[in-house]
Design an enzyme around this catalytic site. Sequence first.
Site, PDB file in Angstrom:
ATOM      1  N   TYR A 160       0.813  -1.204   0.000  1.00 28.73           N
ATOM      2  CA  TYR A 160       0.000   0.000   0.000  1.00 28.73           C
ATOM      3  C   TYR A 160       0.855   1.266   0.000  1.00 28.73           C
ATOM      4  CZ  TYR A 160      -4.547  -2.236   0.711  1.00 28.73           C
ATOM      5  OH  TYR A 160      -5.701  -2.954   0.545  1.00 28.73           O
ATOM      6  N   TYR A 169       4.449   4.964  -2.833  1.00 24.06           N
ATOM      7  CA  TYR A 169       4.710   6.333  -2.386  1.00 24.06           C
ATOM      8  C   TYR A 169       6.173   6.520  -2.014  1.00 24.06           C
ATOM      9  CZ  TYR A 169      -0.373   6.398  -2.134  1.00 24.06           C
ATOM     10  OH  TYR A 169      -1.702   6.303  -2.441  1.00 24.06           O
TER      11      TYR A 169
END
Length: 663
Positions: free
Chosen positions: A407, A411
């Site tokens: 998840y 990023y």
Amino acid sequence: MNSLSNAQYSQVFPLNTAMNLTANLHPANTAKDVFENLSKPMKERFFDFESWRNRIFERHSNLAHMLSTGYFLAEKFNNLAEANKRLKSADTALTLGNFKHGHINLSCSDDELCEIAEQKARYCELKISKNGHTLSVFNILVKYLNSFDIQEPELVTPYCTHFAADSLTGILNRFADPIFWRRKLRKIQAFTIEQLARDLRLVHKKASAYVSQPTIQNRRERKRKSAEIMSDLFVVPNDANPFDEFETLQSIIERSHTSGKQQAAELMVRIRGFEELAEMHGHRGEFYTLSAPSRFHAVHHTGRPNNKYDGSTPQDAQEYFNGIWKRARALFSKQNLRPYGFRVVEPHHDGCPHWHMLLFMEKGDAIQVRAIMKKLCTEDTPTEFRTSTTRFKAITINKSKGSAAGYIAKYITKAVTGDSIDKVICSQAGEMKILPADAAERASTWASTFDIRRFQQIGGPSVTLWRELRRLGQGDTGKCEVANAMNTTLDTVSKYALEKVRQAADSSDWKAFCLAMGGVQVKRKDQTLRIHYQLPDIVDRITGEISRSETKSPYFATKYGDQPANRILGVAWDAVVVITRRGTTQILTEKDIKAQRKIMCGVSEQIQGWHDDGRLFAPSDEDMQFLEACVLEDYQNMCLFMDYEALAGNITSDEVVSLDLCH
């Protein structure tokens, strides 16, 4: 011959480009505009705005293209009066200082900024040399620094102590150092130019994502110059043979934990370790996204200016998020909630930060944690959004759709290296036409410019201690640092907690490391190991004497003359201290190393000449036994001395006269 494109022409001739872009911008001639112009004072009625703005472009010629583009957009989306107002504000922001102490043009080049730093440091140096290191000089120079928006270092009090005198001397010496001025002015320059670009609505996905073009160009040029300098510097241990091969400073920097790939790898190891711990304890994973209110965003996702923008900087937005998290932690503590995980700060396309949080917690705590975060994120201006997901978006980690590390992995890679990403997507503006590697570079430049910490661990043991333990290897038999520090052998050292923690860190097992440190939710004061801070001692190589004297040890004073802070020397477990940072090194250029090699070659040739001439020879075994018999030990003073009477009694040569030790 090929003609220059518009982009190339603007880089080569920024001033001409700026004047051409704004040449046709004149006040409107409608009846309403003529009437409003007649109501103005005489000085403003016939003011030549074209000459005025061209003078500003000439004064800031390096940024003329940026200023003219912002001026053009302000006139397009608002009016000429608003464009003039913003250009005047930009001119004021780029002019640092006052009439008394002079002005600094922040649009100057880096070489010019270094010259200005030299001049300012020289001014302070003359003041100090004339009046001494006194408190009155300190107060004068503090006003001088404050006029250029530079905050002075904190002075140690009370003034009557020895440390306060050293602190005053150190601060004044910093004022007289060009490097001190250079660092401060560079930081102010980068921040001012970047925030000015955001105010002019030049930072967004359709113009320049994350940061402005001048900022990214300056960053690239600085990194290029630094790489050239570092590639010519070699790290040489003090006891090393100059004929050995040495690493360059650049190669050491590239494999440090702050380099892109190393940083991403370490973060993923720690995130994966937290996920394994959560699975072992049956904890639940939550992924949160926190967004800032509209007043922090300069433009919309379409690239049009945001009328709600109030000039807030990314630092202001970061402080807003820090305030939310500080209040959330206080509420967590009251309700005995102990989430742990990671926080990642990422810029929107317009340079406004937003947070991504991956938190693990007990299953029964997830509802309370989510409710607290949602309440705090939606308190500010609740009327400007329809749903709470605009400010706070929560996702429960579903193992069937992917791991928790997955998840947040994109990023991290997008912010550090850009690897394994096909396209860059902004949560506010959607897909951006920018290469992933370019996006990572821009995100890093953005964080450096606004001094924003992008990655932070929440809970868990100290990562600094993890890095220090990874410096220690198992080593050969009898050379294990942990065994030596505990005065034991390799056979028994594995039984101790210190070695268990070291083994976990050395094997890159964050889960085992957390467990060996006392658990993922253990308080810092209750952790198994701690970092050992100390000023290093100086050991005399001949006598073995340990020096802690300020006059003998250079570690007890900085180059400015004040007391340094304690530095990391190793790790501590109860009364056992293991030193992780041994030895000292020096930074030498290739020219210095070649000079040392020539010296060593000359010494070697000289010794060989002595040997060939018979002037260099080793004493025989009988002579060595005789000399050792003439040596007496002084146990009280811990030294050796020669028994000259015994030595003289065994010399039979007529050429040696008796020694008179009194004269």
